[in-house]
Write a protein that holds these residues in place. Structure first.
Motif, PDB file in Angstrom:
ATOM      1  N   TYR A   1       2.134   5.241  -1.946  1.00 21.13           N
ATOM      2  CA  TYR A   1       2.482   5.986  -3.138  1.00 21.13           C
ATOM      3  C   TYR A   1       3.894   6.500  -2.923  1.00 21.13           C
ATOM      4  CZ  TYR A   1       0.924   8.116  -7.456  1.00 21.13           C
ATOM      5  OH  TYR A   1       0.748   8.413  -8.783  1.00 21.13           O
ATOM      6  N   GLU A   2       4.737   6.433  -3.941  1.00 15.26           N
ATOM      7  CA  GLU A   2       6.129   6.845  -3.777  1.00 15.26           C
ATOM      8  C   GLU A   2       6.543   7.791  -4.893  1.00 15.26           C
ATOM      9  OE1 GLU A   2      10.547   4.786  -3.342  1.00 15.26           O
ATOM     10  OE2 GLU A   2       8.765   3.642  -2.828  1.00 15.26           O
ATOM     11  N   TRP A   3       7.434   8.699  -4.526  1.00 12.65           N
ATOM     12  CA  TRP A   3       8.041   9.633  -5.455  1.00 12.65           C
ATOM     13  C   TRP A   3       9.527   9.589  -5.164  1.00 12.65           C
ATOM     14  CZ3 TRP A   3      11.190  13.803  -4.492  1.00 12.65           C
ATOM     15  CH2 TRP A   3      11.348  14.746  -5.509  1.00 12.65           C
TER      16      TRP A   3
ATOM     17  N   GLU B   1       7.204   8.951 -10.093  1.00 12.13           N
ATOM     18  CA  GLU B   1       6.132   8.922  -9.096  1.00 12.13           C
ATOM     19  C   GLU B   1       5.240   7.744  -9.463  1.00 12.13           C
ATOM     20  OE1 GLU B   1       2.992  12.050  -7.112  1.00 12.13           O
ATOM     21  OE2 GLU B   1       3.543  12.343  -9.198  1.00 12.13           O
ATOM     22  N   PHE B   2       4.881   6.904  -8.467  1.00 10.81           N
ATOM     23  CA  PHE B   2       4.105   5.717  -8.806  1.00 10.81           C
ATOM     24  C   PHE B   2       3.305   5.193  -7.612  1.00 10.81           C
ATOM     25  CE2 PHE B   2       8.205   4.402  -7.299  1.00 10.81           C
ATOM     26  CZ  PHE B   2       8.008   3.235  -6.585  1.00 10.81           C
ATOM     27  N   ASP B   3       2.284   4.420  -7.938  1.00  9.97           N
ATOM     28  CA  ASP B   3       1.446   3.734  -6.962  1.00  9.97           C
ATOM     29  C   ASP B   3       2.174   2.451  -6.579  1.00  9.97           C
ATOM     30  OD1 ASP B   3      -0.490   2.120  -5.691  1.00  9.97           O
ATOM     31  OD2 ASP B   3      -2.107   3.035  -6.859  1.00  9.97           O
ATOM     32  N   THR B   4       2.486   2.265  -5.300  1.00 14.98           N
ATOM     33  CA  THR B   4       3.276   1.114  -4.871  1.00 14.98           C
ATOM     34  C   THR B   4       2.482  -0.194  -4.862  1.00 14.98           C
ATOM     35  OG1 THR B   4       2.837   1.623  -2.545  1.00 14.98           O
ATOM     36  CG2 THR B   4       4.867   2.521  -3.505  1.00 14.98           C
ATOM     37  N   ARG B   5       1.195  -0.141  -5.211  1.00 16.69           N
ATOM     38  CA  ARG B   5       0.438  -1.383  -5.369  1.00 16.69           C
ATOM     39  C   ARG B   5       0.797  -2.070  -6.681  1.00 16.69           C
ATOM     40  NH1 ARG B   5      -5.345   1.106  -4.250  1.00 16.69           N
ATOM     41  NH2 ARG B   5      -4.327   2.613  -5.596  1.00 16.69           N
TER      42      ARG B   5
ATOM     43  N   GLU C   1       0.846  -1.191   0.000  1.00 17.44           N
ATOM     44  CA  GLU C   1       0.000   0.000   0.000  1.00 17.44           C
ATOM     45  C   GLU C   1       0.882   1.241   0.000  1.00 17.44           C
ATOM     46  OE1 GLU C   1      -3.398   0.436  -0.127  1.00 17.44           O
ATOM     47  OE2 GLU C   1      -3.386  -1.700  -0.583  1.00 17.44           O
TER      48      GLU C   1
ATOM     49  N   GLY D   1      -1.214   6.290   0.561  1.00 13.42           N
ATOM     50  CA  GLY D   1      -1.425   6.642  -0.836  1.00 13.42           C
ATOM     51  C   GLY D   1      -1.395   8.121  -1.124  1.00 13.42           C
ATOM     52  N   GLU D   2      -0.861   8.932  -0.195  1.00 12.75           N
ATOM     53  CA  GLU D   2      -0.782  10.361  -0.464  1.00 12.75           C
ATOM     54  C   GLU D   2       0.178  10.599  -1.619  1.00 12.75           C
ATOM     55  OE1 GLU D   2       0.109   9.102   2.552  1.00 12.75           O
ATOM     56  OE2 GLU D   2      -0.944  10.148   4.135  1.00 12.75           O
ATOM     57  N   ARG D   3      -0.187  11.462  -2.518  1.00 15.62           N
ATOM     58  CA  ARG D   3       0.661  11.811  -3.646  1.00 15.62           C
ATOM     59  C   ARG D   3       1.391  13.111  -3.346  1.00 15.62           C
ATOM     60  NH1 ARG D   3      -2.238  10.838  -9.306  1.00 15.62           N
ATOM     61  NH2 ARG D   3      -0.128  11.410  -9.883  1.00 15.62           N
TER      62      ARG D   3
END
Length: 192
Positions: free
Chosen positions: A127-129, A155-159, A125, A182-184
């Motif tokens: 979000y990573e940048w 920048e991507f969704d770690t799921r 779960e 999931g904060e962007r």
């Protein structure tokens, strides 16, 4: 001794117990590592003995913490962040934030490609940048593979299945922001 000092010293025992139990260490093993007796360690943990500097030094070493951390010394007004690197799976991660929850910032150092752990796509779960500070980065996201160099970011969704590592013969250094919920990362410019 001031009341505040007595409160600080009174909190040492419970912290010692928590540190020892978190490491899964027995009083006997800690006694062997510090040169203190199990009786002394037990009395320190239970608050029946006020700790001395001669006792705290080997305990701090054995637990891998500073004296300030061990006694929960009050802040001295030093605005610097004292970074404590964490080594995990061949990476060095330096936390740049101290607060729990929300977006966390890290400096991440990946070993050279030849010494890096094997690629293992992961999902979780969040979000990573990340921003490449130095070196070349191999970034796998699902079926895509990208190479990024200094000054480039992703920048991507770690799921999504992902893996990040050095793509070259030198270390790769990244600045990474991670949000477990999931904060962007959002950039905004003021109108003006």
């Amino acid at each position: 001794m001031a009341t505040d000092d007595k409160e600080v010293l009174a909190g040492v025992g419970p912290r010692l117990r928590v540190l020892r139990r978190a490491r899964g260490t027995t009083l006997a093993a800690l006694a062997a590592a510090t040169g203190l007796t199990t009786s002394t360690l037990s009395r320190l943990e239970n608050g029946r003995l006020r700790p001395t500097l001669e006792q705290l030094l080997p305990l701090a070493r054995a637990h891998g913490v500073t004296l300030d951390e061990l006694v929960a010394a009050p802040l001295t007004g030093d605005p610097r962040i004292h970074l404590r690197p964490v080594r995990r799976s061949g990476l060095v991660m330096v936390p740049l934030t101290r607060r729990a929850g929300g977006i966390q910032a890290y400096k991440v150092i990946h070993p050279p490609a030849g010494r890096a752990p094997t690629m293992n796509l992961q999902t979780h779960e969040g979000y990573e940048w990340f921003y490449v500070l130095n070196g070349q980065v191999r970034f796998v996201l699902g079926e895509r593979e990208l190479r990024l160099g200094p000054g480039e970011a992703a920048e991507f969704d770690t799921r999504l299945p992902h893996w990040i590592g050095s793509a070259g013969s030198e270390l790769a250094e990244l600045l990474a922001l991670f949000g477990a919920q999931g904060e962007r990362a959002h950039l905004s410019a003021s109108a003006g």
